[in-house]
Write a protein that holds these residues in place. Structure first.
Motif, PDB file in Angstrom:
ATOM      1  N   PHE A 233       0.827  -1.207   0.000  1.00  0.00           N
ATOM      2  CA  PHE A 233       0.000   0.000   0.000  1.00  0.00           C
ATOM      3  C   PHE A 233       0.864   1.262   0.000  1.00  0.00           C
ATOM      4  N   GLU A 234       0.277   2.326  -0.528  1.00  0.00           N
ATOM      5  CA  GLU A 234       0.952   3.620  -0.573  1.00  0.00           C
ATOM      6  C   GLU A 234       1.215   4.056   0.880  1.00  0.00           C
ATOM      7  N   PRO A 235       2.499   4.376   1.226  1.00  0.00           N
ATOM      8  CA  PRO A 235       2.835   4.572   2.640  1.00  0.00           C
ATOM      9  C   PRO A 235       2.108   5.751   3.316  1.00  0.00           C
TER      10      PRO A 235
ATOM     11  N   GLY B 290      -5.328   2.442  -2.978  1.00  0.00           N
ATOM     12  CA  GLY B 290      -4.259   2.549  -2.008  1.00  0.00           C
ATOM     13  C   GLY B 290      -3.176   1.525  -2.310  1.00  0.00           C
ATOM     14  N   ARG B 291      -3.540   0.462  -3.039  1.00  0.00           N
ATOM     15  CA  ARG B 291      -2.551  -0.556  -3.452  1.00  0.00           C
ATOM     16  C   ARG B 291      -1.762  -0.045  -4.643  1.00  0.00           C
ATOM     17  N   LEU B 292      -0.433   0.018  -4.489  1.00  0.00           N
ATOM     18  CA  LEU B 292       0.412   0.611  -5.529  1.00  0.00           C
ATOM     19  C   LEU B 292       0.314  -0.149  -6.844  1.00  0.00           C
ATOM     20  N   ALA B 293       0.316  -1.499  -6.766  1.00  0.00           N
ATOM     21  CA  ALA B 293       0.385  -2.299  -7.989  1.00  0.00           C
ATOM     22  C   ALA B 293      -0.867  -2.145  -8.850  1.00  0.00           C
ATOM     23  N   GLU B 294      -2.001  -1.772  -8.218  1.00  0.00           N
ATOM     24  CA  GLU B 294      -3.247  -1.675  -8.989  1.00  0.00           C
ATOM     25  C   GLU B 294      -3.575  -0.242  -9.408  1.00  0.00           C
ATOM     26  N   GLN B 295      -2.707   0.712  -9.058  1.00  0.00           N
ATOM     27  CA  GLN B 295      -3.017   2.105  -9.405  1.00  0.00           C
ATOM     28  C   GLN B 295      -3.128   2.311 -10.911  1.00  0.00           C
ATOM     29  N   HIS B 296      -2.413   1.473 -11.681  1.00  0.00           N
ATOM     30  CA  HIS B 296      -2.426   1.673 -13.142  1.00  0.00           C
ATOM     31  C   HIS B 296      -3.820   1.477 -13.743  1.00  0.00           C
ATOM     32  N   PHE B 297      -4.683   0.686 -13.048  1.00  0.00           N
ATOM     33  CA  PHE B 297      -6.050   0.526 -13.567  1.00  0.00           C
ATOM     34  C   PHE B 297      -6.777   1.866 -13.573  1.00  0.00           C
ATOM     35  N   TRP B 298      -6.487   2.669 -12.572  1.00  0.00           N
ATOM     36  CA  TRP B 298      -7.128   3.988 -12.494  1.00  0.00           C
ATOM     37  C   TRP B 298      -6.514   4.913 -13.538  1.00  0.00           C
TER      38      TRP B 298
END
Lengths: 405, 310
Positions: free
Chosen positions: A119-121, A333-341
């Motif tokens: 998660f984003e710190p 908040g999960r960094l790896a899934e931010q690209h979906f947004w």
């Protein structure tokens, strides 16, 4: 007759005790999930609840959804009457008031070596209190400047740089103001996020309000002058300010306003022009940004904490993040899934990825205490006096300070 | 003698029988009243007692309350910089709203009762706002008064230079009063109109024959005759205006500054936004005391101007 009543009661108690025993072994567990949202969000939250049952067939999560404003009135009432349920949605800015109704999660993390680094710190610390994590985030975001690219182009202005200064922001706001068009539409939260980005602090070292310190008054004063002196923004009314700024922006009446990624997709959809986003302007020092976001925690008074922890991991897991991000509901908040947004929901807004990555790289802890709500309300209530010239910035801040404990 | 005794004996028997009947009916009545008695106890009596107790604690909604004695009241009267401005605002609102409401509604009532036709239509039209939800009314007016809204557009096109009502310290309360009047005048209008219609036509006719002018007929006959209704309207309007909340919650949130912060709004703000339930309860009791005192004062005053037929 009395005897039969007693017998009947005894029988009832007996069977329910038996039923409880059966349930404890493996029968389905029903979890209640306190959540805010409007009608249009319901299907989305339900699809997240269904994910939990897919993963753990014996756990059924039922969302209880109320409106955003009601949620915060209901929550303490539910908590004090023991009706709060199992999973509770929490916003980072409310954590100092509500952490006591939530279960610290660190002990649970230890049991399954949970990876909080996914998660984003800044939002993990936003959902923590005194070093203990109380919630897992589903979204995160810094405050940003939303701007009307068409109006920038028409005025011959260059698009904002990542590290633009307050003077650049002011120059743009002034240049974009003409006739009945405003360069900027101010609202209450600008006087919190704006000064922080310029390096100012509203707290002293012991986390108590110190609104009259030179740095904060100077930074607030600069924002106030945009409205009071330059007339580059209309005064916001203390009643329903947030709607006004976004409304003016959407209708092309104001070229810039400050908001977060949580409103960005709807703002872009509502705009008939090309929209861009930029970080908040910095002061003389380096940029720094506060972030906010929301997540879910486990009710401290809940009956099924183990199951709630399992459900929590699904609700804030990769699949749930992908669903919320693709729908444009939340920057995960999960960094790896931010690209979906970035790639799905926000693909039409210029500079989204760069701006947000820059903001996260320059994130600063959002300092809060348990009287934060009072402060935010007082800013909304009193700031218009400085904006319309009835009082000075120093006077307003001193007045607010005198009302805070 | 014997006759008197017999009568007395019969009376005693009927009284006894009646008592027994009373007891039987009393029990039935008690069971019929039970649902509302339970409701009143649960939702009125218990919360009222709870709020007295709460006002002596520091309960923050979450966690255990602690007894703090009179600390809340002492803080309220001596330390809270907002309390006296809030009391002043509440009294200011009540006074202006009450006076305007009574004058306007009485004026409208007299006008409607003088109409030859369409009385019923006007009564319905003026009564409409009374059964419109207060929050909805306030939202619509907030949009009208909002900066750059319809009201600003109208004053702008008429070349009237007026600051925005909701962001100006002096005008914000006036905006709240305008909205309250719009929503509240209809009820009193219908009330006073009904009272005016009850004034016997023969009185008016006699006065006319005696040569009393319309002005005299109003001040010396109609007004004294409707004064009990006028008194009722005044007391009820004063009580509701001391509790004003909806309009302020929607339109101004007590702002700008503390220009429209009233006791009712302060109770909500302290209790449900700042979670100081104990403190909010103490404000509620101060508000209750104020309403009691003002109502008692009005009852004392009624001897000077209210005329009852008997």
């Amino acid at each position: 007759m009395k005897l039969s009543l007693i017998l009947a009661t005894a029988a009832l108690v007996g069977t329910s005790a038996f039923a409880m025993q059966v349930q404890a072994q493996d029968a389905p567990v029903n979890l209640t999930w306190q959540m805010w949202g409007d009608q249009s969000d319901q299907a989305l939250w339900q699809s997240l609840a269904d994910l939990v049952t897919q993963e753990y067939p014996n756990i059924k999560v039922t969302p209880q959804i109320s409106g955003w404003t009601d949620y915060w009135t209901r929550l303490p009432v539910l908590a004090s009457s023991g009706e709060i349920g199992d999973i509770v949605a929490m916003q980072s800015m409310r954590m100092p008031s509500f952490y006591s109704i939530l279960e610290p999660l660190d002990a649970h993390f230890a049991t399954d070596s949970f990876d909080i680094k996914a998660f984003e710190p800044s939002i993990v610390s936003g959902l923590s209190h005194d070093g203990a994590v109380y919630g897992l985030p589903y979204d995160v975001g810094p405050w940003l400047v939303f701007y009307n690219r068409d109006m920038f182009k028409a005025a011959g202005l260059a698009e904002p740089a990542m590290d633009w200064t307050f003077d650049d922001f002011k120059a743009a706001a002034d240049k974009l103001t003409s006739g009945d068009k405003f360069g900027y539409a101010t609202q209450a939260f600008d006087y919190i996020a704006g000064p922080v980005a310029m390096g100012a602090e509203y707290f002293n070292d012991s986390n108590q309000f110190d609104l009259t310190n030179a740095g904060y008054t100077a930074a607030v004063g600069k924002y106030v002058d945009l409205t009071a002196v330059d007339k580059a923004s209309p005064v916001f009314a203390s009643g329903a300010s947030a709607v006004q700024a976004s409304g003016r922006f959407a209708s092309g009446n104001a070229a810039m306003y400050i908001d977060g990624p949580w409103s960005m997709i709807s703002a872009a959809k509502g705009a008939s022009f090309e929209m861009g986003i930029a970080p908040l302007p910095r002061g003389d020092g380096p940029s720094r940004f506060i972030t906010a976001g929301s997540g879910f925690g486990i009710a401290a008074a809940g009956q099924h904490k183990e199951e709630a922890y399992k459900a929590l991991q699904v609700l804030t897991g990769p699949k749930a993040a992908e669903i919320l991000a693709s729908a444009g509901r939340a920057l995960p908040g999960r960094l790896a899934e931010q690209h979906f947004w970035y790639d799905v929901a926000a693909k039409d807004v210029k500079g989204t990825r760069e701006t947000l990555e820059y903001s996260f790289a320059h994130a600063t802890p959002f300092r809060l205490n348990d009287t934060w709500n009072e402060f935010e309300n007082l800013i909304t209530q009193y700031m218009p006096l400085a904006l319309n010239g009835d009082n000075t910035t120093d006077g307003v801040l001193a007045d607010i300070q005198s009302q805070l404990p | 003698m014997a006759v008197v005794e017999r009568i007395a004996a019969t009376r005693a028997v009927t009284r006894k029988r009646k008592n027994r009947l009373d007891r039987g009916e009393g029990r039935t009545a008690f069971f019929f009243l039970l649902p509302s008695l339970i409701g009143v106890t649960l939702f009125l009596v218990v919360p009222i007692i709870a709020s007295v107790v709460l006002s002596f604690t520091n309960w923050k909604l979450l966690g255990q309350p602690q007894f703090v004695g009179f600390a809340n009241y002492i803080k309220l009267f001596t330390a809270d910089p907002q309390f006296w401005p809030v009391v002043r605002n509440t009294l200011f609102f009540t006074f202006e709203y009450l006076v305007l409401n009574i004058i306007i509604s009485l004026g409208l009532a007299v006008w409607i009762s003088s109409l030859k036709m369409g009385q019923r239509w006007f009564r319905v039209i003026f009564f409409l706002p009374t059964f419109t939800p207060g929050i909805a009314v306030a939202i619509v007016w907030m949009l009208i008064f909002a900066p750059g809204g319809f009201f600003d557009f109208v004053t702008g096109s008429l070349a009237i230079h007026l600051p925005n009502l909701l962001t100006d310290q002096k005008l914000a309360m006036q905006a709240v009063i305008i909205v309250s009047l719009w929503a509240g005048v209809g009820y009193n209008t219908v009330l006073f109109n009904a009272a005016l219609d009850m004034v016997p036509a023969s009185y008016m006719e006699a006065a006319r024959i005696d040569g009393a002018s319309a002005w005299d007929r109003f001040w010396k006959i109609r007004l004294p005759l409707i004064s009990p209704t006028l008194f009722f309207g005044t007391v009820m309007t004063a009580i509701t205006s001391l509790q004003v909340f909806d309009q302020i919650y929607v339109m101004t949130r007590g702002g700008p500054g503390s220009a429209t912060a009233t006791l009712g709004y302060s109770i909500f703000q302290k209790g449900f936004q700042n979670f100081q339930m104990g403190y909010a309860s103490s404000i509620a009791w101060v508000m209750f005391a104020m309403i009691m005192a003002l109502t008692a004062f009005q009852f004392w005053l009624q001897r000077k101007w209210v005329h009852y037929d008997n």
